[in-house]
Design an enzyme around this catalytic site. Structure first.
Site, PDB file in Angstrom:
ATOM      1  N   GLU A  10     -19.381 -18.859   2.384  1.00  0.00           N
ATOM      2  CA  GLU A  10     -19.228 -19.885   3.440  1.00  0.00           C
ATOM      3  C   GLU A  10     -18.506 -19.253   4.612  1.00  0.00           C
ATOM      4  O   GLU A  10     -17.320 -19.499   4.841  1.00  0.00           O
ATOM      5  CB  GLU A  10     -18.454 -21.110   2.914  1.00  0.00           C
ATOM      6  CG  GLU A  10     -18.398 -22.264   3.928  1.00  0.00           C
ATOM      7  CD  GLU A  10     -17.368 -23.332   3.576  1.00  0.00           C
ATOM      8  OE1 GLU A  10     -17.425 -23.867   2.459  1.00  0.00           O
ATOM      9  OE2 GLU A  10     -16.504 -23.620   4.427  1.00  0.00           O
ATOM     10  N   HIS A 179     -21.966 -28.472   4.532  1.00  0.00           N
ATOM     11  CA  HIS A 179     -20.627 -28.053   4.964  1.00  0.00           C
ATOM     12  C   HIS A 179     -19.918 -29.226   5.637  1.00  0.00           C
ATOM     13  O   HIS A 179     -20.563 -30.080   6.228  1.00  0.00           O
ATOM     14  CB  HIS A 179     -20.769 -26.866   5.937  1.00  0.00           C
ATOM     15  CG  HIS A 179     -19.463 -26.320   6.396  1.00  0.00           C
ATOM     16  ND1 HIS A 179     -18.722 -26.894   7.415  1.00  0.00           N
ATOM     17  CD2 HIS A 179     -18.747 -25.262   5.951  1.00  0.00           C
ATOM     18  CE1 HIS A 179     -17.608 -26.197   7.574  1.00  0.00           C
ATOM     19  NE2 HIS A 179     -17.598 -25.207   6.700  1.00  0.00           N
ATOM     20  N   ASP A 305     -14.277 -18.591   3.629  1.00  0.00           N
ATOM     21  CA  ASP A 305     -14.158 -19.445   4.815  1.00  0.00           C
ATOM     22  C   ASP A 305     -13.626 -18.658   6.016  1.00  0.00           C
ATOM     23  O   ASP A 305     -12.837 -19.153   6.803  1.00  0.00           O
ATOM     24  CB  ASP A 305     -13.301 -20.685   4.550  1.00  0.00           C
ATOM     25  CG  ASP A 305     -13.713 -21.854   5.430  1.00  0.00           C
ATOM     26  OD1 ASP A 305     -14.722 -21.742   6.145  1.00  0.00           O
ATOM     27  OD2 ASP A 305     -13.008 -22.869   5.427  1.00  0.00           O
TER      28      ASP A 305
HETATM   29  C1  1DF Z   1     -11.611 -25.291   9.656  1.00  0.00           C
HETATM   30  C2  1DF Z   1     -11.863 -25.138   8.289  1.00  0.00           C
HETATM   31  C3  1DF Z   1     -12.671 -25.258  10.557  1.00  0.00           C
HETATM   32  C4  1DF Z   1     -13.154 -25.025   7.853  1.00  0.00           C
HETATM   33  C5  1DF Z   1     -13.970 -25.091  10.094  1.00  0.00           C
HETATM   34  O1  1DF Z   1     -15.045 -25.133  10.919  1.00  0.00           O
HETATM   35  C6  1DF Z   1     -14.218 -24.913   8.748  1.00  0.00           C
HETATM   36  C7  1DF Z   1     -10.252 -25.470  10.137  1.00  0.00           C
HETATM   37  C8  1DF Z   1     -14.878 -25.646  12.216  1.00  0.00           C
HETATM   38  O2  1DF Z   1      -9.313 -25.066   9.429  1.00  0.00           O
HETATM   39  O3  1DF Z   1     -10.079 -26.024  11.234  1.00  0.00           O
HETATM   40  O4  1DF Z   1     -15.449 -24.613   8.345  1.00  0.00           O
HETATM   41  N1  1DF Z   1     -13.371 -25.034   6.457  1.00  0.00           N
HETATM   42  O5  1DF Z   1     -14.514 -25.002   5.967  1.00  0.00           O
HETATM   43  O6  1DF Z   1     -12.381 -25.230   5.700  1.00  0.00           O
HETATM   44 MN    MN Z   2     -16.015 -23.773   6.342  1.00  0.00          MN
END
Ligand code: 1DF
Ligand code: MN
Length: 342
Positions: A10, A179, A305
């Site tokens: 991811e 997602h 991530d």
């Molecule tokens: C954040 C986390 C942002 C994830 C993401 O996409 C994301 C974040 C804008 O911490 O702001 O994909 N995530 O999947 O945990």
């Molecule tokens: Mn993510």
């Protein structure tokens, strides 16, 4: 040398062109969505070193990213267009940007085929075109599935108008990675008031809800070989299997909602048999072991991530899990190879 390759499933990127379109949307107010404003307003309006650094890594599909992968022992990233993807735009622009983003990503994959694979961005705003772009992505570009960032302008994929996307995914035998996105307009207010709309919790509530809507809609009865991948160890759902089954059964028996009908299998069966979960953002031994114990060793895949949670020390948590080498190889490598047909 380890006995396994680390495949991270991811891992986000964004073409600079799409970030420019987010900036335009934030300024002209034509998509006035509180979640979009909260998330993209933060990442694109914040000059702090940490955020500048995330943006630099997000837009890079070359030396910077490869060095980070080398430093953390990541053999391969499965790339996907960052949330909210193209799902915030009008249909024609969204379709055009999905195509150009996929082409942008594929150029990097072709340059580094042993380091990158990718998922096709699609625009659910036009379901038939989305199915077509998925087919182009898989057949012509060698992509491994689709990425959908939860709701599309407040709409969920359990609406049958979106099912051409699932029909295509099943026919192509590729997964849809569902997602997170920020909670949709209809439910975001109490999250935002306390800063809970993002990755801390709102993402999981939004995406877990989306998965349950899909299951209860009967989409997996209609497309029994459809595969869904969800991040963050299943967005909380593995913890809920017993109660969801129990309550769903009762609701059906009582005929309480016209929209809740008997399914061919129990809700938890779809979670176990049609869904895979990844460890993105959840580098913590207890819930990883729990997810493996209730879903099975073949259903849990590693994800970092990147670049949002690029915390090199977290890789050691996964390396040090108290599971045997064969199961560790499943988690890091072989499950991903199977699900994404690498
Ligand atoms: C954040 C986390 C942002 C994830 C993401 O996409 C994301 C974040 C804008 O911490 O702001 O994909 N995530 O999947 O945990
Ligand atoms: Mn993510």
């Amino acid at each position: 040398m380890t006995a396994y390759q680390r495949i991270a499933t991811e891992e986000a990127f964004a073409p600079p062109e799409i970030l420019d379109h987010y900036r335009t949307l934030l300024q002209d107010g034509s998509y006035d969505d509180p979640g979009f404003r909260s998330l993209c307003g933060f990442y694109l309006g914040n000059p702090s070193p940490r955020i500048t650094d995330v943006i630099a890594r997000m837009t890079d599909l070359g030396d910077l990213r490869l060095k980070d992968m080398d430093d953390t022992g990541i053999a391969r990233q499965i790339l996907s267009l960052t949330s909210p993807g193209v799902q915030v735009f009008d249909a024609p622009l969204a379709m055009a940007l999905a195509r150009s983003s996929n082409d942008f990503m594929v150029a990097a994959i072709r340059k580094y085929p042993d380091r990158f694979s990718g998922l096709a961005a699609i625009a659910p705003q036009d379901p038939a075109a989305a199915a077509q772009e998925l087919e182009r992505g898989v057949r012509s570009l060698g992509l491994k599935g689709a990425i959908v960032n939860s709701h599309t302008r407040g709409e969920y994929l359990d609406d049958q108008k979106f099912w051409p996307i699932f029909e295509a995914a099943e026919a192509l035998d590729v997964p849809v990675y569902l997602h997170p996105n920020t909670p949709s307009r209809a439910m975001i207010a109490p999250f935002i008031e306390r800063g809970l709309d993002g990755a801390i919790f709102g993402f999981a509530v939004e995406t877990g809800l989306h998965v349950l809507r899909l299951i209860l809609s009967g989409v997996f009865d209609r497309f029994p070989r459809l595969k869904l991948v969800i991040g963050h160890l299943g967005e909380g759902l593995p913890y809920w299997l017993f109660r969801i089954d129990f309550m769903h059964n009762r609701m059906v028996a009582a005929n309480r909602y016209a929209s809740v009908q008997k399914l061919q299998r129990k809700p938890s069966d779809y979670i176990r048999e049609n869904i895979y979960v990844t460890t993105s953002g959840m580098a913590w031994e207890p819930p990883i072991l729990y997810a493996q114990s209730v879903l099975g060793m073949d259903r849990v895949l590693y994800a970092m991530d990147y670049p949002y949670q690029f915390v090199p020390e977290e890789v050691a948590v996964t390396d040090n899990l108290p599971i045997n080498d064969n199961d560790k190889k499943k988690l890091y490598q072989s499950n991903a190879e199977k699900v994404f047909n690498l």
